[in-house]
Design a protein around this motif. Sequence first.
Motif, PDB file in Angstrom:
ATOM      1  N   ASP A  13       0.832  -1.208   0.000  1.00  0.00           N
ATOM      2  CA  ASP A  13       0.000   0.000   0.000  1.00  0.00           C
ATOM      3  C   ASP A  13       0.864   1.254   0.000  1.00  0.00           C
ATOM      4  O   ASP A  13       1.724   1.441   0.863  1.00  0.00           O
ATOM      5  CB  ASP A  13      -0.910   0.014   1.227  1.00  0.00           C
ATOM      6  N   GLY A  14       0.626   2.127  -0.968  1.00  0.00           N
ATOM      7  CA  GLY A  14       1.365   3.381  -1.044  1.00  0.00           C
ATOM      8  C   GLY A  14       2.692   3.276  -1.768  1.00  0.00           C
ATOM      9  O   GLY A  14       3.327   4.302  -2.035  1.00  0.00           O
ATOM     10  N   THR A  15       3.113   2.043  -2.082  1.00  0.00           N
ATOM     11  CA  THR A  15       4.358   1.824  -2.825  1.00  0.00           C
ATOM     12  C   THR A  15       4.067   1.252  -4.209  1.00  0.00           C
ATOM     13  O   THR A  15       4.481   1.798  -5.223  1.00  0.00           O
ATOM     14  CB  THR A  15       5.290   0.880  -2.040  1.00  0.00           C
ATOM     15  N   LEU A  16       3.335   0.135  -4.234  1.00  0.00           N
ATOM     16  CA  LEU A  16       2.881  -0.448  -5.497  1.00  0.00           C
ATOM     17  C   LEU A  16       1.432  -0.105  -5.799  1.00  0.00           C
ATOM     18  O   LEU A  16       1.054   0.068  -6.954  1.00  0.00           O
ATOM     19  CB  LEU A  16       3.020  -1.981  -5.457  1.00  0.00           C
ATOM     20  N   VAL A 106       7.072  -9.372  -1.548  1.00  0.00           N
ATOM     21  CA  VAL A 106       6.232  -8.359  -0.905  1.00  0.00           C
ATOM     22  C   VAL A 106       6.327  -8.517   0.602  1.00  0.00           C
ATOM     23  O   VAL A 106       6.251  -9.637   1.130  1.00  0.00           O
ATOM     24  CB  VAL A 106       4.763  -8.481  -1.346  1.00  0.00           C
ATOM     25  N   ALA A 107       6.490  -7.401   1.297  1.00  0.00           N
ATOM     26  CA  ALA A 107       6.446  -7.356   2.760  1.00  0.00           C
ATOM     27  C   ALA A 107       5.467  -6.253   3.129  1.00  0.00           C
ATOM     28  O   ALA A 107       5.751  -5.066   2.925  1.00  0.00           O
ATOM     29  CB  ALA A 107       7.830  -7.070   3.338  1.00  0.00           C
ATOM     30  N   THR A 108       4.320  -6.623   3.673  1.00  0.00           N
ATOM     31  CA  THR A 108       3.237  -5.653   3.836  1.00  0.00           C
ATOM     32  C   THR A 108       2.611  -5.690   5.218  1.00  0.00           C
ATOM     33  O   THR A 108       2.643  -6.710   5.907  1.00  0.00           O
ATOM     34  CB  THR A 108       2.138  -5.913   2.773  1.00  0.00           C
ATOM     35  N   GLY A 109       2.029  -4.572   5.595  1.00  0.00           N
ATOM     36  CA  GLY A 109       1.252  -4.485   6.820  1.00  0.00           C
ATOM     37  C   GLY A 109      -0.154  -5.032   6.680  1.00  0.00           C
ATOM     38  O   GLY A 109      -0.890  -5.107   7.671  1.00  0.00           O
ATOM     39  N   LYS A 110      -0.562  -5.431   5.470  1.00  0.00           N
ATOM     40  CA  LYS A 110      -1.876  -6.025   5.280  1.00  0.00           C
ATOM     41  C   LYS A 110      -1.946  -7.380   5.978  1.00  0.00           C
ATOM     42  O   LYS A 110      -0.915  -8.004   6.264  1.00  0.00           O
ATOM     43  CB  LYS A 110      -2.159  -6.222   3.783  1.00  0.00           C
ATOM     44  N   ASN A 111      -3.154  -7.863   6.231  1.00  0.00           N
ATOM     45  CA  ASN A 111      -3.284  -9.238   6.681  1.00  0.00           C
ATOM     46  C   ASN A 111      -3.283 -10.159   5.469  1.00  0.00           C
ATOM     47  O   ASN A 111      -3.385  -9.711   4.330  1.00  0.00           O
ATOM     48  CB  ASN A 111      -4.526  -9.429   7.561  1.00  0.00           C
ATOM     49  N   ARG A 112      -3.131 -11.457   5.710  1.00  0.00           N
ATOM     50  CA  ARG A 112      -2.998 -12.406   4.603  1.00  0.00           C
ATOM     51  C   ARG A 112      -4.226 -12.409   3.704  1.00  0.00           C
ATOM     52  O   ARG A 112      -4.105 -12.425   2.470  1.00  0.00           O
ATOM     53  CB  ARG A 112      -2.720 -13.808   5.163  1.00  0.00           C
ATOM     54  N   ALA A 113      -5.411 -12.371   4.284  1.00  0.00           N
ATOM     55  CA  ALA A 113      -6.616 -12.390   3.462  1.00  0.00           C
ATOM     56  C   ALA A 113      -6.678 -11.163   2.557  1.00  0.00           C
ATOM     57  O   ALA A 113      -7.025 -11.255   1.371  1.00  0.00           O
ATOM     58  CB  ALA A 113      -7.854 -12.471   4.347  1.00  0.00           C
TER      59      ALA A 113
END
Length: 217
Positions: A13-16, A106-113
């Motif tokens: 988010d905010g990068t890609l 990818v390394a993200t703060g999102k959850n897996r779902a």
Amino acid sequence: MPLNTRLVIFDWDGTLFDSVAQIVKSLCFAAEQHAQPLTPEAAKSVIGLGLPEVMHTLFPQVPHLHEAITQSYKGFYPTLSTQDKWFDGVATMLHDLKQQNTLLAVATGKNRAGLDRVLKQTQSTDLFCITRAASETQSKPHPQMLEEILAYTGVEPAQAIMVGDSSYDLEMAQRLKMPRIGVSYGVHHEKTLAQYQPLSIEHNVTNLHHTLKQYIG
């Protein structure tokens, strides 16, 4: 000068992905549902953290409401994000890097779902050799998700680059002495990103693409 980079790890988010405004709206909506004050600026500042860390940061005074606010956010965000898409130039950049045999992650703060949903939405699952979400490891800026990506790929920190739009992204890379690049078109301002000594701070995807190609050995 090339760093002989073998692996590029991207925040999402905010990068890609052009999704910051929708995340802010969703956090503010969830806060309002439970009568909690929240400014858009405060909501934007925590993008990149895992949801439990977001709740602790934004609503420390009402821990008993964290789960309810989280569920309100999770229910509302997908209704806004159906039209979210990559920033202009991202698809070209990712396919070009992959064609040059660069490993992508990818390394993200999102959850897996949430991550799986947007990977499917952008038809990009096969572009990345591994993805890590905050719900399955420690939240940024702890470097555990980067450590797990490095272990899976067998790449040393010096042969990888972390790309992100937040201080959380750059700090976790800095903790591993991993080269890092900031992007200024997402969450945090250039001045904030500069504190983590990135290789560069790029202002659009075209420039980011050009810079990454310079570091690939």
